[in-house]
Design a protein around this motif. Structure first.
Motif, PDB file in Angstrom:
ATOM      1  N   ALA A  71      91.049  26.899 -29.669  1.00  0.00           N
ATOM      2  CA  ALA A  71      90.545  27.600 -28.605  1.00  0.00           C
ATOM      3  C   ALA A  71      91.171  29.037 -28.991  1.00  0.00           C
ATOM      4  O   ALA A  71      90.220  30.181 -28.870  1.00  0.00           O
ATOM      5  N   MET A 112      89.304  22.592 -20.518  1.00  0.00           N
ATOM      6  CA  MET A 112      88.889  23.884 -20.786  1.00  0.00           C
ATOM      7  C   MET A 112      87.327  24.217 -20.055  1.00  0.00           C
ATOM      8  O   MET A 112      87.060  25.222 -19.479  1.00  0.00           O
ATOM      9  N   ILE A 115      87.462  25.904 -16.642  1.00  0.00           N
ATOM     10  CA  ILE A 115      87.936  27.402 -16.597  1.00  0.00           C
ATOM     11  C   ILE A 115      86.476  28.293 -16.954  1.00  0.00           C
ATOM     12  O   ILE A 115      85.951  28.117 -18.021  1.00  0.00           O
ATOM     13  N   ILE A 118      86.013  32.516 -20.851  1.00  0.00           N
ATOM     14  CA  ILE A 118      86.381  32.322 -22.092  1.00  0.00           C
ATOM     15  C   ILE A 118      87.834  32.578 -22.504  1.00  0.00           C
ATOM     16  O   ILE A 118      88.606  31.940 -23.057  1.00  0.00           O
ATOM     17  N   LYS A 121      90.565  30.379 -21.552  1.00  0.00           N
ATOM     18  CA  LYS A 121      90.701  28.947 -22.079  1.00  0.00           C
ATOM     19  C   LYS A 121      91.870  28.688 -22.875  1.00  0.00           C
ATOM     20  O   LYS A 121      92.563  27.753 -22.591  1.00  0.00           O
TER      21      LYS A 121
END
Ligand code: MRU
Length: 368
Positions: A71, A112, A115, A118, A121
């Motif tokens: 991520a 993730m 959320i 971005i 995340k």
């Protein structure tokens, strides 16, 4: 757990750089204590596949941190979701048998997905990985407390004479974040002053017993003896084993247990000799979707070189030697399945139960 008197977990975030994950590189044990830094999801994939780290619990937690690293990398990309999905499927493909791997990756994907931004995340994935790591350690500690009752009872029946426990492979703290599953009751019993001794199966071909379990027990000051994988039956016939405790990589909803190759033979010998055979099972290792372990659990087949070659310390240096005729083929099945009928009990974080769907569901009613 303690390494030369200093407390360690098997995986942690670098204090100086939270974008780096640290693990104990198990390939060097018992001869060297090496800490490896994982910077990318690719590093995590290699560490799992090539067994720098291993053991069902730790594989799962490393994958969870791997998703966090993925991520961090994908956050600067236009295709965040595609990159994360790709990282997830490559992590899951590294080792097929331990269910903790897909369990942890799925949890990270779910976390993730909740959320919206971005940019937030990666932090969410980091916190979720921490939670999973802490939960892994807590589950193992609880397994230790429940397993302690079984060992205490045997100790009472034996008038406090030494209890001999046989274990296979390494379901110790190195296989998890801390404490271990099969070893947690042993550590708890030792701490409570119960006189015990552990028979450690060497566990060919990767020798997790001889190199990892023996090292752990030595570090914790627990009396133990390493035996070849074929010795257990003989010891059992001669009254030299009071109980067996092993770990699991995947347990079905009906209580069939996939564990390191050779576990099934120990269970057969234990049954024939009337010796209690327990499996330490954190719920993260239960695959509630399966009901027939032999038919449904995918057994990892690893490189035949692991059977043909052996490595160890030779005059101060690590050396790899060929054991077999160079051209003889070798097969390397990593795990086998012990059917529930051969198992005395499952030691979970919520308590001990018979290996059956009914009793597992009674402990975990939310899975019905
Ligand atoms: O191939 P490994 O070393 O990752 O196998 C895992 C094991 O050590 C054992 O099967 C263990 O008992 C289950 S992991 C807690």
């Amino acid at each position: 757990m303690l390494v030369q008197g200093k407390p360690y977990r098997t995986i942690w975030v670098d204090e100086e750089n939270p974008q780096v994950i640290k693990v104990i590189d198990q390939r060097y044990l018992p001869h060297q204590f090496v800490v490896e830094s994982l910077h990318t999801v690719e590093d995590c994939i290699t560490a799992i596949k090539d067994m720098h780290i291993r053991g069902a619990g730790l594989i799962g937690i490393t994958a969870a941190y791997g998703m966090y690293l993925a991520a961090l990398d994908a956050v600067h990309d236009d295709f965040f979701d595609a990159k994360i999905a790709d990282a997830a499927s490559r992590l899951i493909a590294t080792r097929p048998t331990a269910v903790n791997l897909s369990w942890a990756v799925t949890k990270q994907l779910d976390c993730m997905a909740l959320i919206n931004s971005i940019g937030e995340k990666p932090q969410a994935a980091l916190l979720s990985a921490h939670q999973m790591a802490n939960q892994d350690a807590a589950f193992c500690k609880q397994i230790g407390a429940h397993g302690l009752e079984i060992i205490s009872n045997i100790s009472q029946k034996k008038n406090k004479q030494t209890i001999h426990i046989l274990t296979h492979c390494n379901a110790g703290w190195l296989a998890f974040v801390d404490y271990g599953s099969a070893t947690a009751p042993i550590y708890a019993a030792h701490k409570n002053g119960i006189d015990l001794h552990v028979w450690v199966d060497e566990t060919r071909p990767r020798n997790q017993g001889a190199s990892l379990t023996a090292w752990e027990l030595l570090e914790q000051g627990i009396p133990h003896t390493i035996i070849t994988d074929n010795t257990g039956g003989h010891l059992m016939q001669h009254g030299m084993v009071d109980m067996v405790i092993v770990g699991t990589d995947r347990t079905t909803a009906t209580g069939d247990v996939a564990n390191k190759i050779g576990t099934y033979l120990k269970a057969l010998a234990a049954k024939d000799n009337g010796i209690p055979f327990y499996v330490a099972v954190p719920s993260s290792s239960i695959d509630w979707s399966l009901t027939d372990g032999i038919k449904e659990i995918v057994i990892e087949e690893r490189n035949s070189e692991e059977v043909k070659y052996m490595s160890g310390l030779c005059e101060g240096e690590m050396k790899k030697i060929l054991l077999t005729p160079e051209k003889s083929p070798a097969a390397n099945y990593g795990f086998d399945v012990t059917p529930a009928r051969l198992i005395t009990g499952l030691i979970t974080e919520r308590g001990i139960c018979e290996p059956s769907q009914k009793h597992l569901q009674a402990l975990f009613p939310e899975t019905k």
